[in-house]
Design a protein around this motif. Sequence first.
Motif, short mmCIF file in Angstrom:
data_model
loop_
_atom_site.label_atom_id
_atom_site.label_comp_id
_atom_site.label_asym_id
_atom_site.label_seq_id
_atom_site.Cartn_x
_atom_site.Cartn_y
_atom_site.Cartn_z
N ILE A 95 59.90 -98.46 32.98
CA ILE A 95 58.85 -98.17 32.03
C ILE A 95 58.33 -96.84 32.03
O ILE A 95 58.15 -95.97 30.97
N ALA A 96 58.19 -96.53 33.12
CA ALA A 96 57.64 -94.87 33.43
C ALA A 96 58.68 -93.93 32.70
O ALA A 96 58.24 -93.00 32.35
N LYS A 97 59.98 -94.44 33.20
CA LYS A 97 60.91 -93.21 33.03
C LYS A 97 61.11 -93.36 31.29
O LYS A 97 61.35 -92.19 30.62
N ILE A 98 61.13 -94.49 30.78
CA ILE A 98 61.00 -94.54 29.30
C ILE A 98 59.82 -93.75 28.66
O ILE A 98 60.25 -93.11 27.52
N GLY A 99 58.71 -93.97 29.30
CA GLY A 99 57.55 -93.18 28.75
C GLY A 99 57.71 -91.78 28.84
O GLY A 99 57.15 -91.12 28.04
N ALA A 100 58.53 -91.26 29.71
CA ALA A 100 58.49 -89.87 29.86
C ALA A 100 59.75 -89.27 29.22
O ALA A 100 59.96 -88.14 29.09
N ALA A 127 60.68 -101.98 24.86
CA ALA A 127 60.38 -100.58 25.33
C ALA A 127 61.32 -99.43 24.68
O ALA A 127 60.93 -98.53 24.14
N LEU A 128 62.54 -99.84 25.05
CA LEU A 128 63.60 -98.74 24.48
C LEU A 128 63.63 -98.78 23.17
O LEU A 128 63.98 -97.48 22.60
N LYS A 129 63.35 -99.67 22.54
CA LYS A 129 63.52 -100.05 21.04
C LYS A 129 62.48 -99.48 20.29
O LYS A 129 62.42 -99.03 18.93
N ALA A 130 61.16 -99.87 20.76
CA ALA A 130 59.86 -99.70 20.10
C ALA A 130 59.50 -98.40 19.62
O ALA A 130 59.20 -98.12 18.33
N GLU A 147 52.95 -99.31 25.26
CA GLU A 147 53.88 -100.22 25.91
C GLU A 147 55.11 -99.56 26.87
O GLU A 147 55.50 -100.06 27.63
N ALA A 148 55.16 -98.09 26.59
CA ALA A 148 56.29 -97.44 27.34
C ALA A 148 55.56 -96.68 28.37
O ALA A 148 56.26 -95.90 29.03
N GLY A 149 54.45 -96.90 28.46
CA GLY A 149 53.68 -96.24 29.76
C GLY A 149 53.04 -94.77 29.35
O GLY A 149 52.57 -94.16 30.32
N ARG A 150 53.03 -94.45 28.12
CA ARG A 150 52.55 -93.17 27.91
C ARG A 150 51.40 -93.34 27.34
O ARG A 150 50.77 -93.13 26.08
N HIS A 151 50.35 -93.51 28.24
CA HIS A 151 48.96 -94.00 28.02
C HIS A 151 47.87 -92.85 27.21
O HIS A 151 47.30 -93.20 26.31
#
Length: 227
Positions: free
Chosen positions: A18-23, A76-79, A105-109
């Motif tokens: 999730i952290a990687k997806i957010g970044a 998370a990858l699609k949203a 949701e992707a951790g990009r708070h």
Amino acid sequence: MDLAALEKQLRTLQKDSIAKIGAAASSAELDELGSSLLGKRGALTDLLRGIGALSAEDRPKIGALANEVRSVLDAALKALPAAEKWMAAGGGLGARHCVAIAMFEAGRHVPAATQLEAIARDMGQERPGLRAELYAQAGQAWMEAGQAENAAAAQSKALALKSDDPDLWIDRGLSYAAIKAWPRAISDFERALALRPRDVEIIVLRAAAWRNAGDPSRALTDAQFAL
């Protein structure tokens, strides 16, 4: 490998992914991450090779958890790309909100919180209840980002629009507690109790705040009432 160890590795994979997806900075990077995480030779598949060493009783448990992890990562990858595409097509405030929630949701708070506050501001004076909810969501995002002062500021804006919501008082009280502003936290928990009298959860929170504020007598009184 035993059940507990494999469960821990799956949860760690989910959190780190999730952290990687957010970044991720682009859709291409997200596609590459999707393959490395969920592909046939991806990290999830690699972890599940250890399932054969488990007992017949434990295998379904790991299978269910693996499906859960796959669903969370896939969503998370699609949203975010879907939401950004909607916004680019002129989706307006609704699309911007979807982007913010996808970021969360992707951790990009931090960008999620910033976006949520911007949407609330851009609504002007319309729909105060909805603006309060947006500021409340921003507060949650700031807290997830570890920025309790910003969370309290957003929650204050929400309370200015909707002061009869006990959950908002609780949320801001927790933000104040996170920065050790105990008198403010206690005050907010008391406002919440005025709206939701004798609520055990709130009383327990106030007891903890009293204890940290250096008033064990009041902390004990609340704790005894909660019991």
